[in-house]
Design a protein around this motif. Sequence first.
Motif, short mmCIF file in Angstrom:
data_model
loop_
_atom_site.label_atom_id
_atom_site.label_comp_id
_atom_site.label_asym_id
_atom_site.label_seq_id
_atom_site.Cartn_x
_atom_site.Cartn_y
_atom_site.Cartn_z
N GLY A 36 0.81 -1.21 0.00
CA GLY A 36 0.00 0.00 0.00
C GLY A 36 0.84 1.26 0.00
N TYR A 37 1.88 1.30 0.84
CA TYR A 37 2.74 2.48 0.91
C TYR A 37 3.55 2.64 -0.38
CZ TYR A 37 1.67 2.68 5.89
OH TYR A 37 1.03 2.79 7.10
N ILE A 38 4.02 1.53 -0.94
CA ILE A 38 4.77 1.59 -2.21
C ILE A 38 3.88 2.13 -3.32
CG2 ILE A 38 5.95 0.22 -3.97
CD1 ILE A 38 6.83 -1.69 -1.74
N SER A 39 2.63 1.67 -3.34
CA SER A 39 1.70 2.13 -4.37
C SER A 39 1.37 3.61 -4.20
CB SER A 39 0.41 1.31 -4.30
OG SER A 39 -0.54 1.79 -5.22
N VAL A 40 1.23 4.05 -2.96
CA VAL A 40 0.88 5.45 -2.71
C VAL A 40 1.98 6.39 -3.20
CG1 VAL A 40 0.63 7.16 -0.86
CG2 VAL A 40 -0.71 5.05 -0.81
N PHE A 41 3.24 6.05 -2.94
CA PHE A 41 4.35 6.94 -3.32
C PHE A 41 4.81 6.74 -4.76
CE2 PHE A 41 4.74 7.17 1.32
CZ PHE A 41 4.99 8.52 1.49
N LYS A 42 4.77 5.49 -5.24
CA LYS A 42 5.31 5.20 -6.56
C LYS A 42 4.26 5.33 -7.66
CE LYS A 42 7.93 1.69 -9.11
NZ LYS A 42 8.54 0.33 -9.04
N ASP A 43 3.16 4.65 -7.49
CA ASP A 43 2.14 4.62 -8.54
C ASP A 43 1.25 5.86 -8.55
OD1 ASP A 43 3.15 2.13 -9.17
OD2 ASP A 43 1.68 1.05 -7.93
N MET A 44 0.84 6.32 -7.35
CA MET A 44 -0.08 7.44 -7.30
C MET A 44 0.63 8.78 -7.16
SD MET A 44 -3.32 6.01 -5.16
CE MET A 44 -4.33 7.17 -6.04
N ASN A 45 1.95 8.75 -6.90
CA ASN A 45 2.73 9.99 -6.79
C ASN A 45 2.06 10.98 -5.83
OD1 ASN A 45 4.75 11.84 -7.25
ND2 ASN A 45 3.95 12.55 -9.21
N ILE A 46 1.88 10.52 -4.60
CA ILE A 46 1.13 11.32 -3.63
C ILE A 46 1.81 12.64 -3.29
CG2 ILE A 46 2.19 10.37 -1.54
CD1 ILE A 46 -0.63 10.29 -0.32
N LEU A 47 3.12 12.75 -3.53
CA LEU A 47 3.82 13.99 -3.22
C LEU A 47 3.27 15.15 -4.05
CD1 LEU A 47 7.52 12.77 -2.89
CD2 LEU A 47 5.86 13.24 -1.08
N ARG A 48 2.79 14.87 -5.26
CA ARG A 48 2.18 15.92 -6.08
C ARG A 48 0.93 16.46 -5.39
NH1 ARG A 48 -0.43 13.93 -11.47
NH2 ARG A 48 1.75 13.68 -12.13
N VAL A 75 -0.40 8.24 5.69
CA VAL A 75 0.51 9.24 5.13
C VAL A 75 -0.10 10.63 5.20
CG1 VAL A 75 1.69 9.98 3.02
CG2 VAL A 75 1.61 7.55 3.61
N ILE A 76 -1.40 10.73 4.98
CA ILE A 76 -2.06 12.03 4.95
C ILE A 76 -2.15 12.68 6.33
CG2 ILE A 76 -4.30 13.14 4.54
CD1 ILE A 76 -4.67 11.20 2.19
N VAL A 77 -2.33 11.88 7.38
CA VAL A 77 -2.51 12.46 8.72
C VAL A 77 -1.19 12.84 9.38
CG1 VAL A 77 -4.62 11.15 9.08
CG2 VAL A 77 -2.46 10.21 9.90
N ILE A 78 -0.06 12.44 8.80
CA ILE A 78 1.22 12.74 9.42
C ILE A 78 1.51 14.25 9.46
CG2 ILE A 78 3.73 12.51 9.13
CD1 ILE A 78 3.29 9.64 8.30
N PRO A 79 1.36 15.01 8.36
CA PRO A 79 1.66 16.46 8.42
C PRO A 79 0.88 17.23 9.48
CG PRO A 79 1.54 15.74 6.15
CD PRO A 79 1.06 14.59 6.98
N PRO A 80 -0.46 17.04 9.61
CA PRO A 80 -1.16 17.77 10.68
C PRO A 80 -0.68 17.41 12.07
CG PRO A 80 -2.73 16.93 9.07
CD PRO A 80 -1.41 16.32 8.75
N ILE A 81 -0.31 16.14 12.28
CA ILE A 81 0.19 15.72 13.59
C ILE A 81 1.52 16.42 13.89
CG2 ILE A 81 1.09 13.77 14.92
CD1 ILE A 81 -0.94 11.99 13.54
N ILE A 82 2.41 16.45 12.91
CA ILE A 82 3.70 17.13 13.09
C ILE A 82 3.48 18.62 13.35
CG2 ILE A 82 5.86 17.76 11.96
CD1 ILE A 82 5.76 15.12 10.47
N LEU A 83 2.58 19.23 12.58
CA LEU A 83 2.30 20.66 12.75
C LEU A 83 1.77 20.95 14.14
CD1 LEU A 83 2.01 23.50 11.51
CD2 LEU A 83 -0.29 22.84 10.79
N PHE A 84 0.86 20.12 14.63
CA PHE A 84 0.30 20.34 15.96
C PHE A 84 1.37 20.18 17.04
CE2 PHE A 84 -1.69 18.87 19.88
CZ PHE A 84 -2.63 19.86 20.08
N CYS A 85 2.24 19.17 16.89
CA CYS A 85 3.30 18.96 17.88
C CYS A 85 4.24 20.17 17.93
CB CYS A 85 4.08 17.69 17.56
SG CYS A 85 3.14 16.16 17.78
N CYS A 86 4.53 20.74 16.77
CA CYS A 86 5.44 21.90 16.71
C CYS A 86 4.79 23.16 17.29
CB CYS A 86 5.87 22.15 15.27
SG CYS A 86 6.88 20.83 14.55
N CYS A 87 3.47 23.27 17.18
CA CYS A 87 2.77 24.49 17.60
C CYS A 87 1.93 24.29 18.86
CB CYS A 87 1.86 24.98 16.47
SG CYS A 87 2.71 25.36 14.93
#
Length: 285
Positions: A65-77, A258-270
């Motif tokens: 699932g993680y390989i597909s998300v980053f490689k096939d679906m190009n989630i970074l875009r 993968v999607i919930v990681i950025p908000p968690i990091i943002l909340f921890c920092c702020c």
Amino acid sequence: MKIKRRKKLTINGLSKGGKISVYIGMILMSIIALFPLVWVVISSFKGDPLAEPGFALPSKLVFDGYISVFKDMNILRYFGNSIIVSLTSVVLSITMISLSAYVVARTEFKGKGIVTALLLSTMFIPATAMTFPVYNLVNNMGIHNKHSGLIFIYTCSGIAVSFFIIKNYFATIPKEIEEAAFIDGCNFFQTFTMIIFPIARPGIMTAAVLAFMNNWNEYYWSSMVLIDKEKLTVPALLSQFTTSFSTNYNGLFSAIVVIVIPPIILFCCCSKYFVEALSGGAVKG
């Protein structure tokens, strides 16, 4: 003028039984809050989450699932799309709301109560009730299927919550600070940007983080306004895992993690800004 910070709320004044009750309550709330997240993380490592339901550990770790998300679906875009839309809308909305909240909180003018009531009343209007007029407006403005259309909607959404937080924080700042700034030659705008804004930073940052997380997780408008796949934001991307005949649960759960990681990091920092804002960490003379 002597300036000192207000004391932070603590549980040191409670009895032993009171402290135990508070800790038990916090533990229970943490378990309730983390329950769905832990379930999704465990399920994301299962080849077929439906065959191994619940909190049962996976018989074999599967990273497809993680390989597909980053490689096939190009989630970074899609991460980039969400960051652009969320940050731009937050900057625009918080700037406008901070200025309006400062005027309402610190000045007296005719119709002040009506203005406040109108701004706060938007809190009680559901998004679905505004679907047709907002969608029609976006179409007439020619910004349908564009990031600018989503930014326009997000900028005008969540006004009541941000206004309430920032206005209440401005109201705790002593007026003597403004009067001293005026005596020193500052005009109204200079007083706001150089004196009031730094003091009210915890409240403003709290409103900004809440607005960012709301925009980052928003699905309703993002799936309706944006049509082209390359323009989608990460919440709208989740619909790509479901077809008319089947659902790729392994990929879906992996994408959610993968999607919930950025908000968690943002909340921890702020998180310190949340503590200061909620504990009334302004100043008093």
